[in-house]
Design a protein around this motif. Sequence first.
Motif, mmCIF file in Angstrom:
data_model
loop_
_atom_site.group_PDB
_atom_site.id
_atom_site.type_symbol
_atom_site.label_atom_id
_atom_site.label_comp_id
_atom_site.label_asym_id
_atom_site.label_seq_id
_atom_site.Cartn_x
_atom_site.Cartn_y
_atom_site.Cartn_z
ATOM 1 N N TYR A 34 2.952 -11.159 -9.123
ATOM 2 C CA TYR A 34 2.327 -9.952 -9.645
ATOM 3 C C TYR A 34 3.073 -9.239 -10.766
ATOM 4 N N PRO A 35 4.366 -9.470 -11.009
ATOM 5 C CA PRO A 35 4.985 -8.830 -12.174
ATOM 6 C C PRO A 35 4.306 -9.196 -13.492
ATOM 7 N N ALA A 36 3.652 -10.346 -13.551
ATOM 8 C CA ALA A 36 2.923 -10.736 -14.760
ATOM 9 C C ALA A 36 1.532 -10.127 -14.809
ATOM 10 N N VAL A 37 1.114 -9.484 -13.717
ATOM 11 C CA VAL A 37 -0.263 -9.011 -13.586
ATOM 12 C C VAL A 37 -0.350 -7.495 -13.471
ATOM 13 N N LEU A 38 0.592 -6.890 -12.771
ATOM 14 C CA LEU A 38 0.555 -5.458 -12.471
ATOM 15 C C LEU A 38 1.716 -4.724 -13.129
ATOM 16 N N PRO A 39 1.561 -3.423 -13.361
ATOM 17 C CA PRO A 39 2.665 -2.632 -13.910
ATOM 18 C C PRO A 39 3.878 -2.660 -12.961
ATOM 19 N N PRO A 40 5.089 -2.606 -13.494
ATOM 20 C CA PRO A 40 6.301 -2.682 -12.663
ATOM 21 C C PRO A 40 6.342 -1.658 -11.536
ATOM 22 N N GLU A 41 5.859 -0.450 -11.786
ATOM 23 C CA GLU A 41 5.908 0.586 -10.746
ATOM 24 C C GLU A 41 4.959 0.269 -9.583
ATOM 25 N N VAL A 42 3.870 -0.427 -9.845
ATOM 26 C CA VAL A 42 2.947 -0.814 -8.784
ATOM 27 C C VAL A 42 3.574 -1.927 -7.943
ATOM 28 N N VAL A 43 4.212 -2.886 -8.603
ATOM 29 C CA VAL A 43 4.887 -3.969 -7.880
ATOM 30 C C VAL A 43 6.012 -3.391 -7.027
ATOM 31 N N ALA A 44 6.811 -2.504 -7.604
ATOM 32 C CA ALA A 44 7.949 -1.918 -6.882
ATOM 33 C C ALA A 44 7.503 -1.061 -5.702
ATOM 34 N N ALA A 45 6.318 -0.493 -5.783
ATOM 35 C CA ALA A 45 5.831 0.387 -4.708
ATOM 36 C C ALA A 45 5.460 -0.380 -3.447
ATOM 37 N N MET A 46 5.312 -1.703 -3.552
ATOM 38 C CA MET A 46 4.974 -2.487 -2.367
ATOM 39 C C MET A 46 6.278 -2.854 -1.647
ATOM 40 N N THR A 47 6.735 -1.925 -0.846
ATOM 41 C CA THR A 47 7.958 -2.125 -0.075
ATOM 42 C C THR A 47 7.665 -2.947 1.176
ATOM 43 N N GLU A 48 8.707 -3.390 1.841
ATOM 44 C CA GLU A 48 8.522 -4.133 3.085
ATOM 45 C C GLU A 48 7.835 -3.264 4.131
ATOM 46 N N GLU A 49 8.192 -1.984 4.179
ATOM 47 C CA GLU A 49 7.568 -1.077 5.140
ATOM 48 C C GLU A 49 6.083 -0.912 4.850
ATOM 49 N N ARG A 50 5.745 -0.738 3.591
ATOM 50 C CA ARG A 50 4.339 -0.579 3.212
ATOM 51 C C ARG A 50 3.551 -1.858 3.512
ATOM 52 N N ALA A 51 4.134 -2.999 3.174
ATOM 53 C CA ALA A 51 3.457 -4.271 3.421
ATOM 54 C C ALA A 51 3.259 -4.502 4.921
ATOM 55 N N THR A 52 4.261 -4.174 5.720
ATOM 56 C CA THR A 52 4.149 -4.352 7.164
ATOM 57 C C THR A 52 3.038 -3.462 7.719
ATOM 58 N N ALA A 53 2.993 -2.217 7.277
ATOM 59 C CA ALA A 53 1.939 -1.305 7.736
ATOM 60 C C ALA A 53 0.564 -1.811 7.304
ATOM 61 N N LEU A 54 0.476 -2.318 6.100
ATOM 62 C CA LEU A 54 -0.787 -2.839 5.572
ATOM 63 C C LEU A 54 -1.281 -3.999 6.428
ATOM 64 N N TRP A 55 -0.426 -4.954 6.706
ATOM 65 C CA TRP A 55 -0.840 -6.133 7.465
ATOM 66 C C TRP A 55 -1.009 -5.843 8.948
ATOM 67 N N ARG A 56 -0.251 -4.892 9.469
ATOM 68 C CA ARG A 56 -0.396 -4.550 10.889
ATOM 69 C C ARG A 56 -1.789 -3.986 11.167
ATOM 70 N N SER A 57 -2.333 -3.258 10.205
ATOM 71 C CA SER A 57 -3.630 -2.613 10.413
ATOM 72 C C SER A 57 -4.771 -3.318 9.681
ATOM 73 N N ALA A 58 -4.507 -4.487 9.115
ATOM 74 C CA ALA A 58 -5.521 -5.175 8.320
ATOM 75 C C ALA A 58 -6.690 -5.631 9.199
ATOM 76 N N PRO A 59 -7.901 -5.200 8.853
ATOM 77 C CA PRO A 59 -9.066 -5.658 9.623
ATOM 78 C C PRO A 59 -9.461 -7.072 9.210
ATOM 79 N N GLY A 60 -10.270 -7.679 10.014
ATOM 80 C CA GLY A 60 -10.805 -8.990 9.675
ATOM 81 C C GLY A 60 -10.130 -10.106 10.440
ATOM 82 N N GLU A 61 -10.577 -11.297 10.157
ATOM 83 C CA GLU A 61 -10.037 -12.515 10.773
ATOM 84 C C GLU A 61 -8.855 -12.981 9.929
ATOM 85 N N LEU A 62 -7.800 -13.433 10.587
ATOM 86 C CA LEU A 62 -6.629 -13.957 9.889
ATOM 87 C C LEU A 62 -6.320 -15.363 10.357
ATOM 88 N N ARG A 63 -6.005 -16.220 9.388
ATOM 89 C CA ARG A 63 -5.511 -17.562 9.685
ATOM 90 C C ARG A 63 -4.211 -17.725 8.907
#
Length: 167
Positions: A34-63
Motif C-alpha cells: 500500500y505505500p505505492a497506493v495510499l498516502p504515507p499517513e494512511v499507511v502509518a495509521a494502520m497500527t497492529e492494534e487497529r488491525a487487530t480490532a478491525l479483524w476481530r470484529s470483521a463480519p462475514g465468512e473468513l477462510r
Amino acid sequence: MTPAIRETGEIRPATAADLDGVVSVFLGCWRESYPAVLPPEVVAAMTEERATALWRSAPGELRVATADSGEILGVTRWATDGQIHSLYVAPSAQGLGLGAALLRAATEAMRSAGARDAHLWAFRANEPALAFYRRQGWHEDGTTRVQAEFGEPEVRLTRALAAREAR
C-alpha cells in the motif's frame, strides 16, 4: 473439497486462534503493497492494534490459506450476498496461486449460498491487484467510491457467479 496449496497446506475456515496470523498477513500487505497506493499517513495509521480490532470484529465468512506448517499465508472475507470484503496474501507467498485459490473458495461459497453476482472494491492506484482480478475474470463496472478513512479512489469489480436464465 478443500483446494490444495502447492501440494501442502490447505484453505479452511478461520478460527479465533488464527487472528494473529490473519493480522500478520494483512499488515504485511498493508506495509509492503500500500505505500505505492495510499498516502504515507494512511499507511502509518494502520497500527497492529487497529488491525487487530478491525479483524476481530470483521463480519462475514473468513477462510485462510495455510502452509503445511500451519502458518497462515492468506485470508479472504466475504458475505453470502456476493460481496468480497478482503483478499490478502502474505508478500512472501504472492505468486503461488493462493490469491486465486482463496478467491475461488469465496466465489464458490457465495454461489452455493445463492448469490448470482459478486463484487469487490480495489484502490484505483493498485494496478497489481486490478490486473490480478482481471486475470481471474473480474471486470470494472464503472462504479467508484472514496471512503473517508482512506481518502483514495476505489473502483468496483464484478463477476457473474451463476448463468443468466434465458428469457
